[in-house]
Design an enzyme around this catalytic site. Structure first.
Site, PDB file in Angstrom:
ATOM      1  CE  LYS A   1      64.336  53.108  40.110  1.00  0.00           C
ATOM      2  NZ  LYS A   1      63.555  52.525  39.007  1.00  0.00           N
TER       3      LYS A   1
ATOM      4  CE  LYS B   1      57.865  47.158  41.782  1.00  0.00           C
ATOM      5  NZ  LYS B   1      58.477  47.229  40.458  1.00  0.00           N
TER       6      LYS B   1
ATOM      7  CE  LYS C   1      66.911  46.665  36.443  1.00  0.00           C
ATOM      8  NZ  LYS C   1      65.511  46.391  36.537  1.00  0.00           N
TER       9      LYS C   1
HETATM   10  N1  AQP Z   1      61.923  55.770  42.841  1.00  0.00           N
HETATM   11  C1  AQP Z   1      60.988  56.093  41.961  1.00  0.00           C
HETATM   12  N2  AQP Z   1      60.571  57.372  41.867  1.00  0.00           N
HETATM   13  C2  AQP Z   1      59.605  57.726  40.969  1.00  0.00           C
HETATM   14  N3  AQP Z   1      59.010  56.837  40.129  1.00  0.00           N
HETATM   15  C3  AQP Z   1      59.403  55.558  40.198  1.00  0.00           C
HETATM   16  N4  AQP Z   1      59.020  54.450  39.537  1.00  0.00           N
HETATM   17  C4  AQP Z   1      59.733  53.386  39.986  1.00  0.00           C
HETATM   18  N5  AQP Z   1      60.588  53.759  40.950  1.00  0.00           N
HETATM   19  C5  AQP Z   1      60.401  55.112  41.101  1.00  0.00           C
HETATM   20  C6  AQP Z   1      57.998  54.416  38.499  1.00  0.00           C
HETATM   21  O1  AQP Z   1      57.072  53.399  38.865  1.00  0.00           O
HETATM   22  C7  AQP Z   1      56.547  52.807  37.680  1.00  0.00           C
HETATM   23  C8  AQP Z   1      56.609  51.323  37.780  1.00  0.00           C
HETATM   24  O2  AQP Z   1      57.944  50.891  37.873  1.00  0.00           O
HETATM   25  P1  AQP Z   1      58.377  49.409  37.538  1.00  0.00           P
HETATM   26  O3  AQP Z   1      58.139  48.554  38.680  1.00  0.00           O
HETATM   27  O4  AQP Z   1      57.762  48.921  36.316  1.00  0.00           O
HETATM   28  O5  AQP Z   1      59.853  49.547  37.180  1.00  0.00           O
HETATM   29  P2  AQP Z   1      61.015  50.176  37.911  1.00  0.00           P
HETATM   30  O6  AQP Z   1      61.161  51.601  37.546  1.00  0.00           O
HETATM   31  O7  AQP Z   1      62.151  49.349  37.541  1.00  0.00           O
HETATM   32  O8  AQP Z   1      60.620  50.068  39.462  1.00  0.00           O
HETATM   33  P3  AQP Z   1      61.521  49.522  40.570  1.00  0.00           P
HETATM   34  O9  AQP Z   1      60.847  49.645  41.862  1.00  0.00           O
HETATM   35  O10 AQP Z   1      62.865  50.160  40.451  1.00  0.00           O
HETATM   36  O11 AQP Z   1      61.549  47.979  40.217  1.00  0.00           O
HETATM   37  P4  AQP Z   1      62.780  46.999  39.983  1.00  0.00           P
HETATM   38  O12 AQP Z   1      63.612  47.106  41.226  1.00  0.00           O
HETATM   39  O13 AQP Z   1      62.124  45.657  39.852  1.00  0.00           O
HETATM   40  O14 AQP Z   1      63.492  47.425  38.754  1.00  0.00           O
HETATM   41  C9  AQP Z   1      57.365  53.355  36.517  1.00  0.00           C
HETATM   42  O15 AQP Z   1      56.618  54.354  35.855  1.00  0.00           O
HETATM   43  C10 AQP Z   1      58.566  53.959  37.172  1.00  0.00           C
HETATM   44  O16 AQP Z   1      59.072  55.049  36.428  1.00  0.00           O
END
Ligand code: AQP
Length: 330
Positions: free
Chosen positions: A193, A196, A111
């Site tokens: 991965k 969002k 990031k």
């Molecule tokens: N692709 C994924 N596969 C499995 N688990 C996932 N998680 C996120 N993406 C995947 C799990 O979802 C929970 C919440 O995630 P988060 O929103 O707090 O953070 P993140 O992992 O950063 O999710 P995003 O979608 O990737 O968000 P952004 O883009 O904002 O950073 C966590 O338990 C995560 O492991």
């Protein structure tokens, strides 16, 4: 009963990666553990964000969780910024958090590379996450694989703090990760991965038409160029999704048809869309009801914050005492 804690950022729509990797598990675990779930809006401001959209996104995330089956009668659900003790504990942890380790975190490296001037919040993200978990003395943390390194950092911080301030009997537990079989769902690009912020998602509240518009062009086995080329389901990202959304007999048929070039990828995608609709339709319908009752959602979150705060206040009082702060009004 062991306690679990987990959080999700209101950085966009709840997607099937979040749902398969974490939230679906949260729903099951609320029946077996004392469960505390949180919309982590303080984490969401560590990247550039739209302040005017944050309240809406926070409520939408709560709605997504409730619609997925988080039951406020079973689990505590609240918004992180409604419990100020999270940032209090985070600050206390900065006294012992090793800077070198924070700089080595994969998420920080990923990031921070996108910024000319790196916001310190990205660096401090794992410290706040450790505070989130340890504030509730949680034993287990249901997360996706991407969060395992941060969780290891939380364990390390708990150990350090116990050694420094609570040697006789360790105060903080060392929380363990609870992973699901869908620990890392890839995005529709089949590479990164599902995330969002990367726009490679299928939101759990999207309509069948929206889902289909995304599935249609989604990447499958890269070696399958034409319909007559046999494919390999083991390297096809969409087959991975079939494993989570389709019944076993459909999975077997899809794999066979793919290997023998019996049908094209679109046929396989159609069946996947059907399987997704079976799983997501009840969630979408429940979300529509909740969207029509925002005050009820806010009431659930306020009650959740009150319950969470009662636990958080006790932890902060214990921590302050052990860290040598002068007693006073809390
Ligand atoms: N692709 C994924 N596969 C499995 N688990 C996932 N998680 C996120 N993406 C995947 C799990 O979802 C929970 C919440 O995630 P988060 O929103 O707090 O953070 P993140 O992992 O950063 O999710 P995003 O979608 O990737 O968000 P952004 O883009 O904002 O950073 C966590 O338990 C995560 O492991």
């Amino acid at each position: 009963m062991p306690r679990i804690f987990s959080g999700i950022q209101p950085t966009g729509q709840l997607h099937i990666g979040n749902w398969l990797g974490a939230v679906r598990n949260w729903v099951e675990l609320q029946h077996k553990y004392e469960a505390i779930y949180c919309v982590v809006d303080l984490h969401a401001i560590t990247e550039r964000y739209d302040a005017s959209a944050l309240p809406r996104r926070t409520r939408e995330m709560a709605i997504g969780l409730l619609a997925s089956g988080i039951d406020p009668a079973k689990a505590i659900l609240f918004v992180q910024s409604h419990v100020p003790e999270h940032t209090t504990l985070q600050w206390f942890f900065t006294a012992i958090a090793p800077l070198g380790e924070l700089e080595r975190m994969t998420q920080f490296k990923d990031k921070s590379g996108k910024h000319e001037s790196i916001p310190a919040g990205i660096l401090m993200y794992p410290v706040l996450q450790a505070a989130d978990i340890l504030l509730y003395l949680a034993d287990l943390v249901p997360v996706g694989e991407d969060q395992v390194q941060h969780l290891e950092f939380s364990r390390e911080l708990a150990r350090r703090w116990n050694t420094e301030f609570s040697r006789a009997s360790p105060y903080f537990p060392e929380p363990k990760a609870l992973l699901t079989p869908a620990r890392r769902i890839l995005g529709l690009d089949g590479q990164a991965k599902m995330s969002k912020s990367l726009g490679n998602t299928i939101g759990i509240l999207e309509t069948p038409e929206q889902v289909w518009q995304k599935l249609r062009p989604a990447r499958t086995d890269p070696a399958r160029v034409t319909k007559s080329d046999p494919g390999n389901p083991d390297v096809c990202n969409l087959y991975t999704l079939h494993k989570h959304f389709s019944p076993p007999e459909t999975q077997t048929m899809v794999a066979e048809q793919c290997r023998t070039a019996g049908w094209g990828c679109l046929d396989c995608k159609r069946l996947l869309a059907e399987g997704m609709e079976v799983a997501l339709k009840p969630i979408r319908e429940r979300a529509v009801e909740l969207e029509a009752a925002p005050l009820e959602v806010d009431r659930v979150l306020a009650e959740g914050a009150e319950k969470a705060r009662a636990i958080a206040r006790r932890t902060i009082a214990d921590v302050k005492e052990r860290m040598g702060f002068m007693p006073g009004a809390n």
